[in-house]
Design a protein around this motif. Structure first.
Motif, PDB file in Angstrom:
ATOM      1  N   ASP A  10      29.453  43.613  43.591  1.00 28.07           N
ATOM      2  CA  ASP A  10      30.670  43.093  44.298  1.00 28.07           C
ATOM      3  C   ASP A  10      31.949  43.782  43.920  1.00 28.07           C
ATOM      4  N   ARG A  11      31.887  44.494  42.994  1.00 25.63           N
ATOM      5  CA  ARG A  11      33.198  45.024  42.703  1.00 25.63           C
ATOM      6  C   ARG A  11      34.167  44.031  42.122  1.00 25.63           C
ATOM      7  N   GLU A  37      26.469  55.323  35.557  1.00 23.06           N
ATOM      8  CA  GLU A  37      25.573  55.387  36.832  1.00 23.06           C
ATOM      9  C   GLU A  37      26.557  55.683  37.858  1.00 23.06           C
ATOM     10  N   VAL A  38      27.465  54.667  38.132  1.00 28.13           N
ATOM     11  CA  VAL A  38      28.443  54.862  39.206  1.00 28.13           C
ATOM     12  C   VAL A  38      29.030  55.811  39.214  1.00 28.13           C
ATOM     13  N   ARG A  39      29.752  56.214  38.012  1.00 32.72           N
ATOM     14  CA  ARG A  39      30.610  57.421  37.950  1.00 32.72           C
ATOM     15  C   ARG A  39      29.814  58.680  38.517  1.00 32.72           C
ATOM     16  N   GLU A 217      45.128  44.485  43.552  1.00 26.09           N
ATOM     17  CA  GLU A 217      46.371  44.572  44.700  1.00 26.09           C
ATOM     18  C   GLU A 217      46.785  45.837  44.793  1.00 26.09           C
ATOM     19  N   LEU A 218      46.974  46.648  43.903  1.00 27.83           N
ATOM     20  CA  LEU A 218      47.753  47.914  44.189  1.00 27.83           C
ATOM     21  C   LEU A 218      46.687  48.937  44.717  1.00 27.83           C
ATOM     22  N   SER A 219      45.404  48.922  44.308  1.00 29.14           N
ATOM     23  CA  SER A 219      44.352  49.880  44.548  1.00 29.14           C
ATOM     24  C   SER A 219      44.695  51.188  44.357  1.00 29.14           C
ATOM     25  N   PRO A 220      45.065  51.480  43.277  1.00 26.25           N
ATOM     26  CA  PRO A 220      45.583  52.803  42.793  1.00 26.25           C
ATOM     27  C   PRO A 220      44.376  53.924  42.795  1.00 26.25           C
ATOM     28  N   ASP A 221      44.801  55.235  42.725  1.00 21.65           N
ATOM     29  CA  ASP A 221      43.870  56.395  42.818  1.00 21.65           C
ATOM     30  C   ASP A 221      43.375  56.665  41.341  1.00 21.65           C
ATOM     31  N   MET A 257      34.914  48.172  39.091  1.00 18.28           N
ATOM     32  CA  MET A 257      35.581  47.670  40.032  1.00 18.28           C
ATOM     33  C   MET A 257      36.387  48.448  40.903  1.00 18.28           C
ATOM     34  N   PHE A 258      36.390  49.882  40.406  1.00 18.36           N
ATOM     35  CA  PHE A 258      37.055  50.903  41.028  1.00 18.36           C
ATOM     36  C   PHE A 258      36.206  52.200  41.038  1.00 18.36           C
TER      37      PHE A 258
END
Ligand code: SAH
Length: 343
Positions: A10-11, A37-39, A217-221, A257-258
């Motif tokens: 779900d992140r 694994e995600v990385r 909220e910001l969703s940064p890089d 999460m990101f």
């Protein structure tokens, strides 16, 4: 599904479950494995290097945790454009394709002065990324610097809780302005990085959850976190340092999460633990920021005490990092390392 599997799918997780994950060591093995694994699914084994040039330790701000706050005694320095370009030259030869200009908020570097520095770097290194980490400025200033060739910006929000922000910062600074700067930077077109300190004085788990929510909220890089480390001469000089374990858990939670995020394994983590940066990479980080500042100034950029990598020449730093990165099971990338928003 386990709590880690749900965070991965779900992140996201409800506050209470995030707390459970961060407060106990029960999930560590599963958490670190999932994050790695995600990385690997987004960035493979690549680690991006960012050459860090600490170009001034003058600062007009008085952040209570920071060793170069204006009211602390410090041997102040600033680097000329020529000196900064020398650092870039050294970095370019070492294979670095991103230069990070970081400093205190130093009024000497007006927009005109900084734009001139940025355009020179852009001129000599057209294919490289130029990252600024120079604090709060006007929207106009961010725009002019962007137009001069800067394309990434790091500005940690430090803490997303108003009350906690007021404990860490002097009255003339505000969380609202910090957030506004971050949204202005995004709007201007920068790849934006934010983040916070782990274990800063009076920080609660509730504050950390607010930090994660603000980042959503910001969703940064880019997302930079590192343990708080006391700095001599500051009001917080006798406060305990942040925890390695909690920092590592947070890196993994952030990775889940990101998935796309560029997450550094920070110098602060390496300062707190001899293998801190390797552990950060294994927990999901994919960026390392070697110091490119001239050796004679490194010790003076003392935002906290006992900072590592202040004695070696840049070339030695690169060799040492290569060894560390490879020993952790990853490899140095020779690319500029832009964000991959594949999701
Ligand atoms: N003036 C710039 C750069 C600050 S230094 C700005 O305002 O963005 C970069 C980061 O170092 C800060 O954002 C802060 O999170 C971290 N830092 C400062 N003092 C610290 C300390 N005592 N321990 C750990 N990290 C610290």
């Amino acid at each position: 599904m386990s709590i880690v599997e749900r965070l991965r799918a779900d992140r996201n997780l409800p506050d209470e479950e995030l707390k459970t994950l961060l407060e106990s060591d029960r999930f560590d093995e599963e958490l670190f494995k999932a994050a790695d694994e995600v990385r690997r699914s987004v960035y493979g084994t690549e680690v991006f290097l960012r050459g860090l040039i600490e170009f001034t330790n003058y600062c007009k701000n008085d952040c209570l945790y920071c060793g170069i706050r204006r009211s602390n005694t410090a041997d102040r320095y600033r680097l000329s454009k020529e000196r900064i370009l020398d650092c870039c030259k050294t970095g370019y030869k070492l294979g670095y394709r991103t230069f990070v200009l970081q400093g205190g908020e130093d009024p000497f570097y007006t927009d005109d002065v900084l734009c001139e520095i940025v355009s020179s770097i852009r001129h000599f290194y057209p294919g490289c990324a130029i990252t600024l980490s120079i604090g709060e400025r006007s929207e106009e200033s961010y725009r002019r610097l962007f137009e001069s060739g800067a394309n990434r910006f790091l500005l940690r929000h430090e803490t997303a809780d108003e009350e906690h922000y007021a404990i860490l910062h002097p009255g003339e600074m505000s969380l609202a302005n910090r957030k506004q700067c971050l949204f202005n930077l995004k709007k201007t077109g920068y790849q934006v990085g934010s983040g916070f300190m782990v274990g800063s004085p009076y920080q609660t788990m509730h504050n950390i959850i607010s930090d994660l929510r603000f980042l959503q909220e910001l969703s940064p890089d880019m997302i930079g976190i590192g343990p708080f480390l006391p700095a001599a001469g500051t009001p917080f000089e006798n406060f305990p340092q942040g925890s390695v374990k909690l920092t590592l858990r947070l890196i993994s939670v952030l990775r889940l999460m990101f998935p796309h995020a560029l997450i550094p394994s920070t110098t602060a983590l390496g300062t707190l633990h001899p293998q801190g940066r390797e552990l950060g990479l294994k927990a999901g980080a994919n960026v390392v920021m070697p110091n490119l500042s001239p050796v004679e100034y490194r010790g003076k950029y003392s935002i906290y005490d006992n900072k590592i990598c202040t004695g070696e020449e840049s070339a030695q730093c690169k060799d040492c990092l290569r060894m560390r990165i490879e020993s952790a099971g990853y490899e140095i990338s020779d690319s500029v390392g832009d964000v991959r928003r594949v999701y």
